[in-house]
Scaffold this motif. Structure first.
Motif, short mmCIF file in Angstrom:
data_model
loop_
_atom_site.label_atom_id
_atom_site.label_comp_id
_atom_site.label_asym_id
_atom_site.label_seq_id
_atom_site.Cartn_x
_atom_site.Cartn_y
_atom_site.Cartn_z
N THR A 244 45.33 25.25 4.38
CA THR A 244 44.87 24.63 3.13
C THR A 244 43.69 23.72 3.45
O THR A 244 43.81 22.80 4.26
N ALA A 245 42.55 23.99 2.84
CA ALA A 245 41.36 23.18 3.10
C ALA A 245 41.57 21.76 2.58
O ALA A 245 42.31 21.55 1.61
N PRO A 246 40.91 20.76 3.17
CA PRO A 246 41.07 19.37 2.73
C PRO A 246 40.67 19.16 1.27
O PRO A 246 39.81 19.86 0.73
N ALA A 247 41.30 18.17 0.65
CA ALA A 247 41.05 17.89 -0.77
C ALA A 247 39.68 17.29 -1.02
O ALA A 247 39.10 17.46 -2.10
N CYS A 248 39.10 16.59 -0.04
CA CYS A 248 37.88 15.82 -0.28
C CYS A 248 36.69 16.67 -0.68
O CYS A 248 35.76 16.18 -1.31
N GLY A 249 36.70 17.96 -0.35
CA GLY A 249 35.57 18.81 -0.70
C GLY A 249 35.66 19.45 -2.06
O GLY A 249 34.71 20.11 -2.51
N LEU A 250 36.77 19.25 -2.77
CA LEU A 250 37.00 19.95 -4.03
C LEU A 250 36.63 19.08 -5.23
O LEU A 250 37.03 17.93 -5.33
N HIS A 251 35.86 19.70 -6.17
CA HIS A 251 35.40 19.00 -7.36
C HIS A 251 35.72 19.85 -8.60
O HIS A 251 35.33 21.02 -8.67
N PHE A 252 36.41 19.24 -9.56
CA PHE A 252 36.66 19.87 -10.85
C PHE A 252 35.42 19.60 -11.71
O PHE A 252 35.19 18.47 -12.12
N VAL A 253 34.61 20.65 -11.97
CA VAL A 253 33.29 20.42 -12.55
C VAL A 253 33.17 20.83 -14.02
O VAL A 253 32.18 20.49 -14.66
N ASP A 254 34.12 21.57 -14.56
CA ASP A 254 33.96 21.98 -15.96
C ASP A 254 35.26 22.48 -16.55
O ASP A 254 36.07 23.13 -15.88
N SER A 255 35.45 22.17 -17.82
CA SER A 255 36.44 22.81 -18.68
C SER A 255 35.65 23.41 -19.83
O SER A 255 34.86 22.70 -20.47
N LEU A 256 35.83 24.69 -20.08
CA LEU A 256 35.04 25.39 -21.09
C LEU A 256 35.84 25.58 -22.37
O LEU A 256 37.02 25.93 -22.32
N TYR A 257 35.16 25.37 -23.52
CA TYR A 257 35.78 25.50 -24.83
C TYR A 257 34.87 26.31 -25.74
O TYR A 257 33.67 26.46 -25.48
N ASP A 258 35.44 26.80 -26.81
CA ASP A 258 34.64 27.49 -27.81
C ASP A 258 33.58 26.54 -28.34
O ASP A 258 33.82 25.34 -28.53
N GLU A 259 32.40 27.10 -28.60
CA GLU A 259 31.28 26.27 -29.07
C GLU A 259 31.59 25.57 -30.40
O GLU A 259 31.01 24.54 -30.73
N ALA A 260 32.53 26.13 -31.16
CA ALA A 260 32.87 25.56 -32.47
C ALA A 260 33.40 24.14 -32.37
O ALA A 260 33.31 23.38 -33.33
N TRP A 261 33.95 23.77 -31.22
CA TRP A 261 34.47 22.40 -31.08
C TRP A 261 33.36 21.37 -30.95
O TRP A 261 33.58 20.18 -31.14
N GLY A 262 32.17 21.80 -30.57
CA GLY A 262 31.02 20.90 -30.53
C GLY A 262 31.02 19.87 -29.42
O GLY A 262 30.43 18.79 -29.59
N LEU A 263 31.63 20.17 -28.30
CA LEU A 263 31.62 19.21 -27.20
C LEU A 263 30.25 19.16 -26.54
O LEU A 263 29.56 20.17 -26.45
N PRO A 264 29.82 18.00 -26.07
CA PRO A 264 28.50 17.86 -25.46
C PRO A 264 28.35 18.73 -24.21
O PRO A 264 29.30 18.92 -23.46
N ALA A 265 27.14 19.26 -24.03
CA ALA A 265 26.80 19.98 -22.80
C ALA A 265 26.19 19.00 -21.81
O ALA A 265 25.53 18.04 -22.21
N GLU A 266 26.40 19.24 -20.54
CA GLU A 266 25.86 18.37 -19.50
C GLU A 266 25.76 19.15 -18.20
O GLU A 266 26.40 20.21 -18.04
N PRO A 267 24.95 18.69 -17.25
CA PRO A 267 24.80 19.43 -16.00
C PRO A 267 26.08 19.42 -15.19
O PRO A 267 26.83 18.44 -15.19
N LEU A 268 26.33 20.53 -14.50
CA LEU A 268 27.51 20.64 -13.68
C LEU A 268 27.39 19.74 -12.46
O LEU A 268 26.32 19.59 -11.88
#
Length: 303
Positions: A244-268
């Protein structure tokens, strides 16, 4: 698309709110609140409650393990008191520790749910591949001093794309009812000394990405051939898997939703990969039953 937006301070937000949270997970047992250790959820709920003047409970798009970071963890909550956009963002941030921050907050429809409306989750595992140990990046990369063949890692990883039984890549204590997951894509690229494993799927098992990363690093070192991940996948047995690789290198960078919810876009994220220039939601999602169901579209009976 600009990174800077003026936060409204005159109009109280009402109804259900969605919020993006960024955190360095080094000091936490993970996202989920636990009695015996500090968690990101507990810190955020405490800060929100202080701003609201009443208890606040949040629901997140997904859980992260101990030591794992996030740049776009989406949460939703029903505020017990009206506050402006600026009050929520600045007020909560002033009550959070320095390793957690709110990025934005917005009103959403009352049936929005950060977890159950998510169409996909995306992670990036970042390896620093150089002879000397990291200094400035030490908290958010995994150091590998052996030369890695990123091309071989990428080719090997393609066997994991699609819907599979990922039993070999799940933690022994994983509580999921099923080992089946759908990987939308997995890519491995080198950018100077950085080797980045970029992976998106409908959801992930406990330690799944870190176990995949461990196997791919073994391929990158030349210790196993490019068929190694496929062979592990077919075994369906975690006891026969790789490290199991170390945790320090892992980044949760996005949760994707239908565009209808209107959540802001931002750089990954993370920001050390900003030169890649990719914004959230740019890649098309696969045409699969789960995505169509969560978009609220009819799903064919044979699917």
């Amino acid at each position: 698309m600009t990174l800077f937006h003026r936060l409204d301070e005159h109009h109280p937000l009402s109804g259900r709110l969605a919020m993006a949270v960024e955190y360095d997970g080094s000091a936490y047992c993970g996202w989920q609140r636990l009695k015996h250790a500090a968690s990101v959820q507990a810190s955020l709920e405490t800060a929100l409650s202080r701003v609201a003047g009443a208890p606040v409970k949040v629901h997140a798009s997904g859980r992260t393990d101990s030591g794992v970071h996030a740049t776009r963890q989406i949460v939703h909550f029903d505020p017990p008191a009206p506050r402006s956009q600026k009050a929520w963002v600045f007020g909560v941030n002033s009550n959070l520790p320095r390793d957690i921050a709110v990025r934005w907050v917005t009103e959403v429809a009352p049936d929005f749910h950060a977890r159950f409306k998510a169409l996909a989750r995306r992670y990036r595992y970042v390896l620093l591949n150089q002879p000397s140990r990291p200094v400035l990046e030490r908290a958010n990369v995994t150091w590998c001093r052996d030369p890695l063949d990123a091309g071989a890692m990428h080719r090997a990883a393609q066997a994991l794309v699609g819907e599979h039984d990922f039993s070999t890549f799940r933690a022994a204590g994983c509580q999921s009812k099923t080992p089946w997951r759908h990987l939308h894509f997995i890519e491995v690229h080198r950018h100077g000394p950085l080797v980045v494993i970029d992976v998106q799927g409908n959801a992930f098992l406990h330690h799944m990405i870190r176990n995949i990363a461990g196997a791919l690093v073994t391929v990158g070192r030349g210790e196993q051939g490019e068929d190694y991940p496929a062979r592990l996948l077919a075994l369906r047995d975690r006891t026969l898997g790789d490290v199991t690789a170390p945790a320090c290198g892992l980044h949760f960078v996005d949760s994707l939703y239908d565009e209808a919810w209107g959540l802001p876009a931002e750089p990954l994220g993370p920001n050390l990969l900003a030169f890649l220039g990719e914004w959230t939601g740019e890649r098309p999602l696969p045409d699969c039953p789960m995505v169509e169901f969560r978009r609220g579209r009819p799903v064919a009976a044979d699917a």
